[in-house]
Structure formats: structure tokens, C-alpha cells
Design an enzyme around this catalytic site. Structure first.
Site, PDB file in Angstrom:
ATOM      1  N   ARG A   1       3.976  -6.108   5.180  1.00 37.24           N
ATOM      2  CA  ARG A   1       4.515  -7.467   5.111  1.00 37.24           C
ATOM      3  C   ARG A   1       3.388  -8.350   5.632  1.00 37.24           C
ATOM      4  O   ARG A   1       2.863  -8.124   6.717  1.00 37.24           O
ATOM      5  CB  ARG A   1       5.784  -7.573   5.947  1.00 37.24           C
TER       6      ARG A   1
ATOM      7  N   ASP B   1      12.283  -8.546  -3.991  1.00 34.82           N
ATOM      8  CA  ASP B   1      12.383  -9.976  -4.304  1.00 34.82           C
ATOM      9  C   ASP B   1      11.442 -10.833  -3.460  1.00 34.82           C
ATOM     10  O   ASP B   1      10.941 -11.852  -3.936  1.00 34.82           O
ATOM     11  CB  ASP B   1      13.834 -10.473  -4.233  1.00 34.82           C
TER      12      ASP B   1
ATOM     13  N   THR C   1      12.199  -1.285  -5.339  1.00 32.04           N
ATOM     14  CA  THR C   1      13.045  -1.465  -4.158  1.00 32.04           C
ATOM     15  C   THR C   1      14.231  -0.517  -4.219  1.00 32.04           C
ATOM     16  O   THR C   1      14.791  -0.304  -5.295  1.00 32.04           O
ATOM     17  CB  THR C   1      13.550  -2.931  -4.022  1.00 32.04           C
TER      18      THR C   1
ATOM     19  N   ASP D   1      17.004  -1.185  -3.005  1.00 32.12           N
ATOM     20  CA  ASP D   1      18.237  -1.979  -2.888  1.00 32.12           C
ATOM     21  C   ASP D   1      18.903  -2.356  -4.211  1.00 32.12           C
ATOM     22  O   ASP D   1      20.064  -2.744  -4.223  1.00 32.12           O
ATOM     23  CB  ASP D   1      17.965  -3.264  -2.101  1.00 32.12           C
TER      24      ASP D   1
HETATM   25  P1  ADP Z   1      10.252  -7.086  -0.444  1.00 33.72           P
HETATM   26  O1  ADP Z   1       9.255  -7.343  -1.495  1.00 33.72           O
HETATM   27  O2  ADP Z   1      10.516  -5.625  -0.240  1.00 33.72           O
HETATM   28  O3  ADP Z   1      11.514  -7.928  -0.621  1.00 33.72           O
HETATM   29  P2  ADP Z   1       9.384  -8.847   1.773  1.00 33.72           P
HETATM   30  O4  ADP Z   1      10.545  -9.794   1.636  1.00 33.72           O
HETATM   31  O5  ADP Z   1       9.025  -8.426   3.135  1.00 33.72           O
HETATM   32  O6  ADP Z   1       9.588  -7.493   0.953  1.00 33.72           O
HETATM   33  O7  ADP Z   1       8.108  -9.554   1.084  1.00 33.72           O
HETATM   34  C1  ADP Z   1       6.882  -8.886   1.023  1.00 33.72           C
HETATM   35  C2  ADP Z   1       5.750  -9.847   1.204  1.00 33.72           C
HETATM   36  O8  ADP Z   1       5.734 -10.798   0.128  1.00 33.72           O
HETATM   37  C3  ADP Z   1       5.786 -10.704   2.441  1.00 33.72           C
HETATM   38  O9  ADP Z   1       5.346 -10.023   3.593  1.00 33.72           O
HETATM   39  C4  ADP Z   1       4.817 -11.827   2.065  1.00 33.72           C
HETATM   40  O10 ADP Z   1       3.487 -11.407   2.180  1.00 33.72           O
HETATM   41  C5  ADP Z   1       5.161 -12.025   0.586  1.00 33.72           C
HETATM   42  N1  ADP Z   1       6.144 -13.127   0.471  1.00 33.72           N
HETATM   43  C6  ADP Z   1       7.497 -13.063   0.549  1.00 33.72           C
HETATM   44  N2  ADP Z   1       8.049 -14.289   0.440  1.00 33.72           N
HETATM   45  C7  ADP Z   1       7.026 -15.164   0.292  1.00 33.72           C
HETATM   46  C8  ADP Z   1       6.914 -16.581   0.159  1.00 33.72           C
HETATM   47  N3  ADP Z   1       8.003 -17.380   0.166  1.00 33.72           N
HETATM   48  N4  ADP Z   1       5.684 -17.122   0.051  1.00 33.72           N
HETATM   49  C9  ADP Z   1       4.579 -16.350   0.049  1.00 33.72           C
HETATM   50  N5  ADP Z   1       4.606 -15.012   0.185  1.00 33.72           N
HETATM   51  C10 ADP Z   1       5.795 -14.414   0.294  1.00 33.72           C
END
Ligand code: ADP
Length: 327
Positions: free
Chosen positions: A76, A107, A130, A132
Site C-alpha cells: 500500500r 478497487d 482481489t 473480495d
Molecule cells: P486494493 O487495491 O486491494 O483495494 P488499497 O485500497 O490498499 O488496495 O489500494 C492500493 C493502493 O492503490 C494504495 O496503497 C495507493 O497506493 C493506491 N490508491 C488507492 N486509492 C488511491 C487514490 N484515491 N489515489 C491515488 N492512489 C490510490
């Protein structure tokens, strides 16, 4: 006129899921087959920001299709939320001559890809990796099938003990915002009740159902709870039930991280291979800034700008089935 893609970067981001490696393999080999160069970007967006980018060839993805986790690692990345972080990422990609990206993640990762592709002229293709299954625009996500099968195997084992002792087992499965693992594993193991974030949990209803089952001498009960249920996780549900029904033998089991790891199922390897292949096709055909899904066994392309607005919903039909089959 869209610029031709000649060198792509592939990364896995956010939570890992089984099948990510099969997907990376498909992206790398399809790209090479089409004469493109490929780089692996390590640790999700962190590798873009910190210039942790390595060249890949067909051999670098040998013997990984059956492995869980991700050889590219994931993370992350806080910096990517900020414009300066994304600018550094863009400059690093330019330095390597990367002019197309494939992002494997959930997402959150799609939101990052959407923002980045609106700011910079590097086309992005998302692939839903994912456990989920909460992304609208695809019937499957890479990793869900494996995770849910792991949960089913564990719940079957717990049921043996529940039967032997006439116990109520409350089993917490993963799903902070989404109840799909709970719903599917609960139906597949004949759970008496399934508690998910998408539906309000009315604890009084559960207690009266348990009382009624006690009268009928149905003493073995399994309740599957998604960790993000509005009432709380497995421990919170158990606490209230124990207070209200002190004669009932209640046990809690939190399945935790075993649901993320392990060899991907055949299904996850197949969809990962198919989606990875089509991600590269999208870059070649100029179908840019979309995520690749499968709907009714056909490829489905959702613009990233739309993908981040919608969530997969749980149908009323499923909820009705749960109620009828658990009686
Ligand atoms: P997942 O993809 O499993 O839902 P996360 O929600 O932790 O996991 O998102 C993964 C990474 O994507 C984040 O750590 C960040 O680097 C990037 N990210 C998520 N949301 C945003 C955003 N609004 N703007 C920029 N980067 C984002």
C-alpha cells in the site's frame, strides 16, 4: 491518435490474492509473443515511485502459475495518493521507456490507476485481483474462488467438531466491506446464518431463531460472519449470544489470513490467464484505461472512471436461498 504501446510495466497492488502470479505470467508471455518489451514493477505503486523496476522475459515467469502470493510483491503506497508521488512515478516510467501499464489489484488500486491515467499519457489496464469479489463489471475476481474454497474446507472441518459436541460455532471470514466470501462459503457449508456488511444484522432475530431451534432440538449451528459486518466481528456476535443464551455452548473461530494464501484453484488460474492475455490485447488495440472483467463468460471492459464508482451488489435471491435452506 493514440500512441503505440511498445513497452509495458506490470504490477500487483493492494491486498494479494491467489492467482496473481498466473496473471503476471499471462501478461508477460502475451506481451513478448506480440513483440513488446515488459518490465515488472516491484511492490505495487511503491516500485513506480521509488524506481524499483526490473526487466522480465518468458523465463522469469516460469514455474509460478501454481504459486499463491505475487512474485512482484505488493504494497500500500502512501506517496501515490499525492500528486508529487505520482509525478515521480511518471518520470520513472518515462526513464524506462514504459508506455503502457497493467495493474493487478482491487478497487483501491483501480482508483490510483484512474487518477494516474487522467493525469498522464500512459494508458492503464486494470485486472481485478482481489479475494473480495466486490468489483462491479465482472462475475469473477482473481483469488475469490481459492479464498472461498479455503473457507469451505475449514468450515467443513469445524462442523465435524460442532456435530460431535452439539455446539454453536461462529466463524469469522474475511470481508471488511464485502460479504461475498461469507455468503458463498456459508451457503456451500449449510450455515444456519450468514452475516454480511451489505445487510443490517438484527441480533434479536438471530437469538429468536436459535431459541426456536433449541426447542426443535436442532443444536448444531454454524453462523458465518464477515469481518466487516455492521454488528462487529465473530467475537462481538458471540458475546451477545452467550449473554442471552447462557446454556448454549458457543465457540468462535476466526479464519484470518489462511484465506489469502495457498495454491490458486483451477478456476482462478484460468480466469487469471484469460484476463492477463486480454489486458495486453487491450493495450495493443487501443482500448485504454479500462479494467478487464468477465460477464456471462464474455470479456467485459469497464472504463476505469466508471469502475471506481460502482460496487458489486449482493442479490436478494441469494439472501432468500440462505433463509430457506437453513431451516
Ligand atoms: P486494493 O487495491 O486491494 O483495494 P488499497 O485500497 O490498499 O488496495 O489500494 C492500493 C493502493 O492503490 C494504495 O496503497 C495507493 O497506493 C493506491 N490508491 C488507492 N486509492 C488511491 C487514490 N484515491 N489515489 C491515488 N492512489 C490510490
Amino acid at each position: 491518435m493514440k500512441k503505440k504501446v511498445t513497452k509495458i510495466g506490470v504490477l500487483s497492488s493492494g491486498g494479494d490474492s491467489p492467482g496473481m502470479n498466473a496473471c503476471i505470467r499471462a501478461v508477460v508471455r502475451t506481451a513478448i509473443y506480440n513483440g513488446l518489451e515488459v518490465c515488472g514493477i516491484m511492490r505495487g505503486y511503491s516500485g513506480m515511485v521509488e524506481d524499483d523496476i526490473i526487466p522480465m522475459d518468458s523465463r522469469s515467469v516460469a514455474n509460478i502459475i501454481q504459486r499463491g502470493g505475487t512474485i512482484l510483491k505488493t504494497s500500500r503506497c502512501k506517496e501515490f495518493f499525492e500528486p508529487e508521488g505520482r509525478k515521480m512515478a511518471y518520470e520513472n516510467l518515462k526513464k524506462h521507456g514504459i508506455n503502457g501499464l497493467v495493474i493487478l489489484g482491487g478497487d483501491g488500486s483501480f482508483r490510483g490507476a484512474q487518477i494516474f491515467s487522467n493525469e498522464y499519457d500512459i494508458p492503464c489496464i486494470g485486472l481485478p485481483g482481489t479475494i473480495d469479489k466486490d468489483i462491479a463489471g465482472t462475475d469473477f475476481t482473481i483469488g475469490f474462488d481459492t479464498a472461498v474454497n479455503t473457507a469451505v474446507e475449514a468450515i467443513d472441518k469445524i462442523r465435524d467438531t460442532a456435530e460431535a459436541h452439539n455446539r454453536l460455532f461462529i466463524i469469522e471470514v474475511m470481508g471488511r466491506d464485502a460479504g461475498y466470501i461469507a455468503l458463498h462459503s456459508g451457503i456451500a457449508t449449510g450455515a444456519e446464518n450468514i452475516l454480511i456488511p451489505e445487510r443490517k444484522t438484527i441480533i434479536e432475530d438471530i437469538i429468536s431463531q436459535l431459541e426456536e431451534k433449541e426447542r426443535r432440538r436442532k443444536l448444531v449451528n454454524i453462523i458465518v460472519v464477515a469481518e466487516g459486518d455492521d454488528f462487529g466481528g465473530g467475537n462481538e456476535v458471540a458475546k451477545v449470544i452467550k449473554e442471552r443464551l447462557p446454556l448454549l455452548e458457543v465457540r468462535v473461530c476466526i479464519l484470518g489470513h489462511i484465506q489469502r494464501g495457498g495454491a490458486p484453484s483451477c478456476m482462478d488460474r484460468l480466469i487469471a490467464s484469460r484476463m492477463g492475455y486480454h489486458a495486453v490485447e487491450c493495450l495493443l488495440e487501443g482500448r485504454h484505461n479500462v479494467f478487464v472483467g468477465i460477464v456471462n463468460n464474455r470479456m467485459n471492459y469497464t472504463p476505469l472512471n466508471e469502475a471506481v464508482k460502482k460496487k458489486q451488489r449482493i442479490s436478494e435471491e441469494w439472501m432468500k436461498i440462505v433463509k430457506i435452506l437453513a431451516s
